[in-house]
Design a protein around this motif. Structure first.
Motif, PDB file in Angstrom:
ATOM      1  N   HIS A  73       0.801  -1.222   0.000  1.00 38.75           N
ATOM      2  CA  HIS A  73       0.000   0.000   0.000  1.00 38.75           C
ATOM      3  C   HIS A  73       0.834   1.273   0.000  1.00 38.75           C
ATOM      4  O   HIS A  73       0.308   2.352   0.263  1.00 38.75           O
ATOM      5  CB  HIS A  73      -0.967  -0.018   1.185  1.00 38.75           C
ATOM      6  CG  HIS A  73      -1.903  -1.182   1.136  1.00 38.75           C
ATOM      7  ND1 HIS A  73      -2.869  -1.308   0.167  1.00 38.75           N
ATOM      8  CD2 HIS A  73      -1.982  -2.297   1.889  1.00 38.75           C
ATOM      9  CE1 HIS A  73      -3.519  -2.445   0.345  1.00 38.75           C
ATOM     10  NE2 HIS A  73      -2.998  -3.073   1.387  1.00 38.75           N
ATOM     11  N   CYS A  74       2.103   1.160  -0.329  1.00 43.09           N
ATOM     12  CA  CYS A  74       3.018   2.300  -0.309  1.00 43.09           C
ATOM     13  C   CYS A  74       2.899   3.112  -1.604  1.00 43.09           C
ATOM     14  O   CYS A  74       3.142   2.572  -2.684  1.00 43.09           O
ATOM     15  CB  CYS A  74       4.448   1.796  -0.130  1.00 43.09           C
ATOM     16  SG  CYS A  74       5.707   3.032  -0.403  1.00 43.09           S
ATOM     17  N   PRO A  75       2.555   4.404  -1.508  1.00 40.40           N
ATOM     18  CA  PRO A  75       2.449   5.216  -2.724  1.00 40.40           C
ATOM     19  C   PRO A  75       3.801   5.432  -3.415  1.00 40.40           C
ATOM     20  O   PRO A  75       3.863   5.540  -4.637  1.00 40.40           O
ATOM     21  CB  PRO A  75       1.861   6.535  -2.233  1.00 40.40           C
ATOM     22  CG  PRO A  75       2.194   6.588  -0.781  1.00 40.40           C
ATOM     23  CD  PRO A  75       2.218   5.158  -0.311  1.00 40.40           C
ATOM     24  N   TYR A  76       4.878   5.481  -2.651  1.00 42.27           N
ATOM     25  CA  TYR A  76       6.204   5.646  -3.247  1.00 42.27           C
ATOM     26  C   TYR A  76       6.594   4.395  -4.037  1.00 42.27           C
ATOM     27  O   TYR A  76       7.231   4.487  -5.085  1.00 42.27           O
ATOM     28  CB  TYR A  76       7.253   5.947  -2.173  1.00 42.27           C
ATOM     29  CG  TYR A  76       6.936   7.206  -1.399  1.00 42.27           C
ATOM     30  CD1 TYR A  76       7.110   8.461  -1.974  1.00 42.27           C
ATOM     31  CD2 TYR A  76       6.442   7.144  -0.103  1.00 42.27           C
ATOM     32  CE1 TYR A  76       6.808   9.621  -1.285  1.00 42.27           C
ATOM     33  CE2 TYR A  76       6.144   8.293   0.601  1.00 42.27           C
ATOM     34  CZ  TYR A  76       6.322   9.538   0.009  1.00 42.27           C
ATOM     35  OH  TYR A  76       6.014  10.676   0.701  1.00 42.27           O
ATOM     36  N   CYS A  77       6.186   3.247  -3.534  1.00 44.47           N
ATOM     37  CA  CYS A  77       6.453   1.985  -4.237  1.00 44.47           C
ATOM     38  C   CYS A  77       5.677   1.930  -5.547  1.00 44.47           C
ATOM     39  O   CYS A  77       6.222   1.518  -6.576  1.00 44.47           O
ATOM     40  CB  CYS A  77       6.090   0.794  -3.348  1.00 44.47           C
ATOM     41  SG  CYS A  77       7.032   0.742  -1.809  1.00 44.47           S
ATOM     42  N   ARG A  78       4.434   2.346  -5.514  1.00 47.98           N
ATOM     43  CA  ARG A  78       3.639   2.388  -6.750  1.00 47.98           C
ATOM     44  C   ARG A  78       4.295   3.336  -7.755  1.00 47.98           C
ATOM     45  O   ARG A  78       4.364   3.035  -8.949  1.00 47.98           O
ATOM     46  CB  ARG A  78       2.200   2.815  -6.461  1.00 47.98           C
ATOM     47  CG  ARG A  78       1.352   1.703  -5.872  1.00 47.98           C
ATOM     48  CD  ARG A  78      -0.131   2.050  -5.877  1.00 47.98           C
ATOM     49  NE  ARG A  78      -0.442   3.223  -5.064  1.00 47.98           N
ATOM     50  CZ  ARG A  78      -0.652   3.197  -3.742  1.00 47.98           C
ATOM     51  NH1 ARG A  78      -0.566   2.053  -3.085  1.00 47.98           N
ATOM     52  NH2 ARG A  78      -0.948   4.297  -3.087  1.00 47.98           N
ATOM     53  N   ASN A  79       4.789   4.475  -7.258  1.00 41.58           N
ATOM     54  CA  ASN A  79       5.461   5.420  -8.155  1.00 41.58           C
ATOM     55  C   ASN A  79       6.741   4.831  -8.736  1.00 41.58           C
ATOM     56  O   ASN A  79       7.047   5.045  -9.914  1.00 41.58           O
ATOM     57  CB  ASN A  79       5.762   6.734  -7.436  1.00 41.58           C
ATOM     58  CG  ASN A  79       4.556   7.627  -7.331  1.00 41.58           C
ATOM     59  OD1 ASN A  79       3.579   7.467  -8.059  1.00 41.58           O
ATOM     60  ND2 ASN A  79       4.605   8.580  -6.428  1.00 41.58           N
ATOM     61  N   ALA A  80       7.498   4.095  -7.941  1.00 47.16           N
ATOM     62  CA  ALA A  80       8.732   3.482  -8.435  1.00 47.16           C
ATOM     63  C   ALA A  80       8.414   2.464  -9.528  1.00 47.16           C
ATOM     64  O   ALA A  80       9.085   2.426 -10.569  1.00 47.16           O
ATOM     65  CB  ALA A  80       9.507   2.830  -7.296  1.00 47.16           C
ATOM     66  N   LYS A  81       7.397   1.654  -9.305  1.00 43.75           N
ATOM     67  CA  LYS A  81       7.021   0.666 -10.323  1.00 43.75           C
ATOM     68  C   LYS A  81       6.514   1.348 -11.586  1.00 43.75           C
ATOM     69  O   LYS A  81       6.838   0.929 -12.708  1.00 43.75           O
ATOM     70  CB  LYS A  81       5.980  -0.297  -9.759  1.00 43.75           C
ATOM     71  CG  LYS A  81       6.565  -1.262  -8.740  1.00 43.75           C
ATOM     72  CD  LYS A  81       5.515  -2.223  -8.220  1.00 43.75           C
ATOM     73  CE  LYS A  81       6.137  -3.233  -7.267  1.00 43.75           C
ATOM     74  NZ  LYS A  81       5.185  -4.271  -6.866  1.00 43.75           N
ATOM     75  N   ALA A  82       5.742   2.422 -11.421  1.00 45.95           N
ATOM     76  CA  ALA A  82       5.261   3.178 -12.582  1.00 45.95           C
ATOM     77  C   ALA A  82       6.430   3.820 -13.316  1.00 45.95           C
ATOM     78  O   ALA A  82       6.454   3.861 -14.558  1.00 45.95           O
ATOM     79  CB  ALA A  82       4.256   4.237 -12.143  1.00 45.95           C
ATOM     80  N   ALA A  83       7.407   4.315 -12.576  1.00 49.34           N
ATOM     81  CA  ALA A  83       8.586   4.930 -13.191  1.00 49.34           C
ATOM     82  C   ALA A  83       9.358   3.900 -14.012  1.00 49.34           C
ATOM     83  O   ALA A  83       9.824   4.212 -15.121  1.00 49.34           O
ATOM     84  CB  ALA A  83       9.479   5.547 -12.121  1.00 49.34           C
TER      85      ALA A  83
END
Length: 93
Positions: free
Chosen positions: A11-21
């Protein structure tokens, strides 16, 4: 080229951003697709975390060398820049 080990929380938003990046970087340059990345959800894989020193997720490593550890408040652009640097380092090794 060296493989990357990545730690995240679901549920980490930074993790979602890293995967999207990573996906965006692959779209921009297909060579990034060749970097092997193994993702471990840290709460589900405590054995994989052993020997890796970090506090925040996502955290990216080559072996036990930390390439990137997210910091609170980082923007998507900052995360993407660090993820790109990590992928570039993995490609250069």
């Amino acid at each position: 080229m060296k493989p990357i080990t990545a730690f995240y929380l679901t549920h980490c938003p930074y993790c979602r951003n890293a995967k999207a990046a990573i996906e965006e970087l692959i779209t921009e340059n297909q060579v990034y697709r060749t970097v092997p990345i193994t993702w471990y959800e840290e709460s589900e894989n405590p054995e994989a975390v052993k020997g890796h020193t970090y506090y925040y997720v996502p955290s990216l490593f080559i072996g036990h060398e930390k390439l990137y550890e997210a910091q609170p408040g980082q923007t998507y652009e900052e995360i993407k820049k660090h993820v790109k640097a990590s992928l570039d380092k993995a490609l250069a090794m």
